[in-house]
Design a protein around this motif. Structure first.
Motif, short mmCIF file in Angstrom:
data_model
loop_
_atom_site.label_atom_id
_atom_site.label_comp_id
_atom_site.label_asym_id
_atom_site.label_seq_id
_atom_site.Cartn_x
_atom_site.Cartn_y
_atom_site.Cartn_z
N GLY A 115 14.56 -8.19 -2.95
CA GLY A 115 14.98 -9.07 -1.50
C GLY A 115 14.89 -7.94 -0.50
O GLY A 115 14.73 -6.95 -0.30
N PRO A 116 14.96 -8.64 0.75
CA PRO A 116 14.71 -8.01 2.14
C PRO A 116 15.49 -6.85 2.55
O PRO A 116 15.38 -6.21 3.17
CB PRO A 116 14.79 -9.17 3.04
N MET A 117 16.86 -6.92 1.45
CA MET A 117 17.58 -5.67 2.02
C MET A 117 17.46 -4.31 1.08
O MET A 117 17.97 -3.42 1.17
CB MET A 117 19.17 -6.23 1.65
N TRP A 118 16.67 -4.49 -0.07
CA TRP A 118 16.47 -3.28 -1.05
C TRP A 118 15.05 -3.03 -1.42
O TRP A 118 14.84 -1.79 -1.69
CB TRP A 118 17.02 -4.07 -2.22
N THR A 119 14.08 -3.87 -1.16
CA THR A 119 12.91 -3.61 -1.80
C THR A 119 12.18 -2.14 -1.12
O THR A 119 12.36 -2.13 0.14
CB THR A 119 11.60 -4.65 -1.60
N ARG A 120 11.28 -1.54 -1.78
CA ARG A 120 10.51 -0.27 -1.37
C ARG A 120 9.19 -0.68 -1.67
O ARG A 120 8.33 0.21 -1.22
CB ARG A 120 11.08 0.89 -1.82
N GLU A 121 8.75 -1.81 -2.28
CA GLU A 121 7.49 -1.89 -2.64
C GLU A 121 6.55 -1.72 -1.54
O GLU A 121 5.37 -1.20 -1.49
CB GLU A 121 7.25 -3.22 -3.18
N GLU A 122 6.73 -2.18 -0.19
CA GLU A 122 5.79 -2.34 0.86
C GLU A 122 5.74 -0.86 1.64
O GLU A 122 4.95 -0.42 2.04
CB GLU A 122 6.07 -3.28 1.91
N ALA A 123 7.15 -0.29 1.64
CA ALA A 123 7.26 1.03 2.26
C ALA A 123 6.39 2.13 1.28
O ALA A 123 6.19 3.10 1.91
CB ALA A 123 8.78 1.38 2.30
N LYS A 124 6.23 1.77 0.17
CA LYS A 124 5.37 2.47 -0.64
C LYS A 124 4.06 2.58 -0.23
O LYS A 124 3.20 3.52 -1.10
CB LYS A 124 5.54 2.24 -2.22
N GLY A 125 3.53 1.79 0.39
CA GLY A 125 2.19 1.69 0.95
C GLY A 125 1.36 0.74 0.59
O GLY A 125 -0.06 0.80 0.43
N ASN A 126 1.89 -0.35 -0.25
CA ASN A 126 1.35 -1.54 -0.86
C ASN A 126 0.86 -2.39 0.36
O ASN A 126 1.64 -3.51 0.51
CB ASN A 126 2.16 -2.10 -2.15
N CYS A 127 -0.12 -1.98 0.81
CA CYS A 127 -0.70 -3.01 2.10
C CYS A 127 -0.84 -4.49 1.61
O CYS A 127 -0.72 -5.15 2.50
CB CYS A 127 -1.65 -2.27 2.88
N THR A 128 -1.40 -4.46 0.41
CA THR A 128 -1.85 -6.06 0.14
C THR A 128 -0.61 -6.98 0.05
O THR A 128 -0.50 -8.14 0.41
CB THR A 128 -2.28 -6.10 -1.33
N LEU A 129 0.62 -6.46 -0.41
CA LEU A 129 1.89 -7.00 -0.06
C LEU A 129 2.20 -7.49 1.41
O LEU A 129 2.52 -8.39 1.75
CB LEU A 129 2.95 -6.43 -0.96
N VAL A 130 2.17 -6.42 2.22
CA VAL A 130 2.27 -6.45 3.73
C VAL A 130 1.41 -7.64 4.15
O VAL A 130 2.09 -8.62 4.97
CB VAL A 130 2.08 -5.07 4.33
N TRP A 131 0.13 -7.71 3.97
CA TRP A 131 -0.83 -8.39 4.61
C TRP A 131 -0.46 -9.86 4.12
O TRP A 131 -0.63 -10.62 4.96
CB TRP A 131 -2.13 -8.16 4.25
N GLU A 132 -0.26 -10.23 2.94
CA GLU A 132 0.00 -11.35 2.26
C GLU A 132 1.15 -12.07 2.62
O GLU A 132 1.37 -13.22 3.28
CB GLU A 132 0.12 -11.17 0.93
N ALA A 133 2.32 -11.07 2.96
CA ALA A 133 3.48 -11.92 3.54
C ALA A 133 3.13 -12.00 5.03
O ALA A 133 3.81 -13.24 5.54
CB ALA A 133 4.77 -10.71 3.25
N LEU A 134 2.69 -11.29 5.85
CA LEU A 134 2.50 -11.59 7.20
C LEU A 134 1.28 -13.12 7.20
O LEU A 134 1.67 -13.70 8.16
CB LEU A 134 1.77 -10.38 7.78
N ARG A 135 0.55 -12.93 6.23
CA ARG A 135 -0.39 -14.22 6.25
C ARG A 135 0.77 -15.39 6.23
O ARG A 135 0.38 -16.50 6.92
CB ARG A 135 -1.49 -14.17 5.22
N ILE A 136 1.47 -15.42 5.33
CA ILE A 136 2.45 -16.51 4.92
C ILE A 136 3.25 -17.14 6.05
O ILE A 136 3.42 -18.15 6.34
CB ILE A 136 3.12 -16.24 3.68
N LEU A 137 3.78 -15.72 6.81
CA LEU A 137 4.65 -16.08 7.64
C LEU A 137 3.91 -16.20 9.07
O LEU A 137 4.64 -16.46 10.30
CB LEU A 137 5.68 -14.99 7.93
N ASN A 138 2.69 -16.29 9.14
CA ASN A 138 1.84 -16.08 10.41
C ASN A 138 2.31 -15.36 11.47
O ASN A 138 2.38 -15.59 12.40
CB ASN A 138 1.98 -17.84 10.84
#
Length: 318
Positions: free
Chosen positions: A236-259
Motif C-alpha cells: 500500500g501507499p503507506m508502506w511499500t518500498r519497491e519504487e524507492a529501491k529504484g524499480n523505475c518500471t513500477l514508477v513509470w507504469e503508475a504514473l502512466r496509469i494516473l496520467n
C-alpha cells in the motif's frame, strides 16, 4: 583615435553583457539537482503562478519541523512566545507534508498541533496544506504503539488519554482519519508517504483515499478492512518500498496509469541528508531524516514552474 574609441565601446559592451547575464541567467547546477539556500529559492519562486513545497517525515520533532518550514518560507515565528504562523507573501503556495508526524520523537502532539493549525491558517490566506497518511499514523490508529516515545505519552497526559485522543472520537484521531490522505495529487505530482504501485494506481486516487478513510473510521472489524486491508500493508501507499529501491518500471507504469509526470515519496530515509532524484526525474525521495530521533537533517523540495529545487541550509555538490 577611432580604433581606440571602437575598442573602448566594445569593452564596455562586453562588460555590460557580463553584468546582465550575471543578474538574470539561472545558476548552473553542479549535477542533476539544483540546491537552493534560503536566500536563493525565494527569488526562483517569485515569478511562478503557484509554488509547491514538499516536506518529508517529521517523527515527533517540533523543533526541526518548524526549522524546515521556516527554511521553506511558509511560516513565520514570533520571537516572543514562539508562536508559529502561516506566512507566505507570494506566490500562492501549497505545502504537502508526507506523513509520519507521529512516533520516534517526543513531540507528536506538538507536531500535530502545528500542522493542524497551519492547515486552517493557510486556507484562510489563499494557501493550502495537504498531508499524506504515513504508516506510523496507521499503526497508532490500529493500536501498534512500539515506536511511541515515553515523553510523547506524557505530553498527552498518559497512555489512556493518548489512546482516546487518537481514537475516532478524539480531536487528533478524527483529524488524521478525515484530513490525511493516502495519496495527494497536485499539478501532476503524485505524492504518498511510501509510494504508489501500479495495482494501487489502477484503483484510482479518489477510490484509494475513500477506502483507506473508511477502513480507519470503521476499524479492523469492518467489511471494508477485510476486503481491502492490503492497502494498509506492504503493497500500500503507506508502506511499500519497491519504487524507492529504484524499480523505475513500477514508477513509470503508475504514473502512466494516473496520467501524472512525477512521484514524490517519503518513508525511505536518504543517507546523504538531501532529497534524491531517481528514474530520470520521475521519482523524488524526500525523507532526509528530519527528526532528531532519525538523522537530524533539515531539507525539503519545492516545485516551481514544473521544475524541482532542493531547499537546504547550504549549497552542497551533488
Amino acid at each position: 583615435m577611432r580604433v581606440q574609441t571602437l575598442v573602448l565601446v566594445l569593452a564596455l559592451l562586453v562588460v555590460g553583457l557580463v553584468f546582465f547575464y550575471a543578474r538574470v541567467a539561472p545558476p548552473v547546477a553542479a549535477g542533476p539537482l539544483r540546491v537552493h539556500t534560503v536566500a536563493r529559492f525565494a527569488g526562483a519562486a517569485a515569478a511562478a503562478a503557484r509554488r509547491v513545497v514538499v516536506v518529508g517525515d517529521l517523527h515527533g520533532d517540533v523543533v526541526n519541523a518548524v526549522a524546515v518550514l521556516r527554511m521553506a518560507g511558509v511560516v513565520a515565528v514570533e520571537e516572543q512566545g514562539q508562536q508559529v504562523h502561516w506566512h507566505v507573501t507570494e506566490p500562492p503556495t501549497t505545502l504537502v507534508q508526507l506523513g509520519d508526524l507521529l512516533d520516534r520523537g517526543p513531540d507528536s502532539r506538538d507536531v500535530l498541533d502545528l500542522i493542524m493549525s497551519l492547515q486552517e491558517e493557510a486556507s484562510r490566506e489563499g494557501g493550502e496544506v495537504l498531508v499524506a497518511l504515513g504508516n506510523h499514523e496507521v499503526m497508532n490508529l490500529l493500536g501498534t504503539l512500539r515506536y511511541v516515545h515515553k515523553d510523547d505519552t506524557k505530553k498527552f497526559g498518559g497512555a489512556k488519554t493518548r489512546e482516546f485522543a487518537l481514537s475516532a472520537l478524539g480531536v487528533y484521531g478524527a483529524w488524521i482519519r478525515d484530513r490525511m490522505s493516502a495519496i495527494v495529487v497536485v499539478e501532476g505530482n503524485v505524492m504518498a508517504h511510501a509510494g504508489v504501485l501500479p495495482a494501487v494506481a489502477r484503483l484510482g486516487v479518489p477510490k484509494v483515499n475513500n477506502l483507506v478513510r473508511k477502513m480507519l473510521w470503521e476499524g479492523e472489524e469492518g467489511d471494508t478492512y477485510r476486503q481491502f486491508k492490503w492497502l494498509l500493508g506492504s503493497a500500500g501507499p503507506m508502506w511499500t518500498r519497491e519504487e524507492a529501491k529504484g524499480n523505475c518500471t513500477l514508477v513509470w507504469e503508475a504514473l502512466r496509469i494516473l496520467n501524472a509526470t512525477r512521484m514524490i515519496v517519503g518513508h525511505t530515509v536518504q543517507k546523504g541528508g538531501l532529497p534524491v532524484e531517481q528514474c530520470g526525474g520521475a521519482l523524488w525521495l524526500v525523507d532526509v531524516g528530519i527528526s532528531h530521533a532519525m538523522r537530524n537533517n533539515v531539507a525539503a523540495i519545492e516545485i516551481v514552474d514544473g521544475r524541482v529545487h532542493i531547499i537546504a541550509d547550504q549549497l552542497k555538490d551533488t
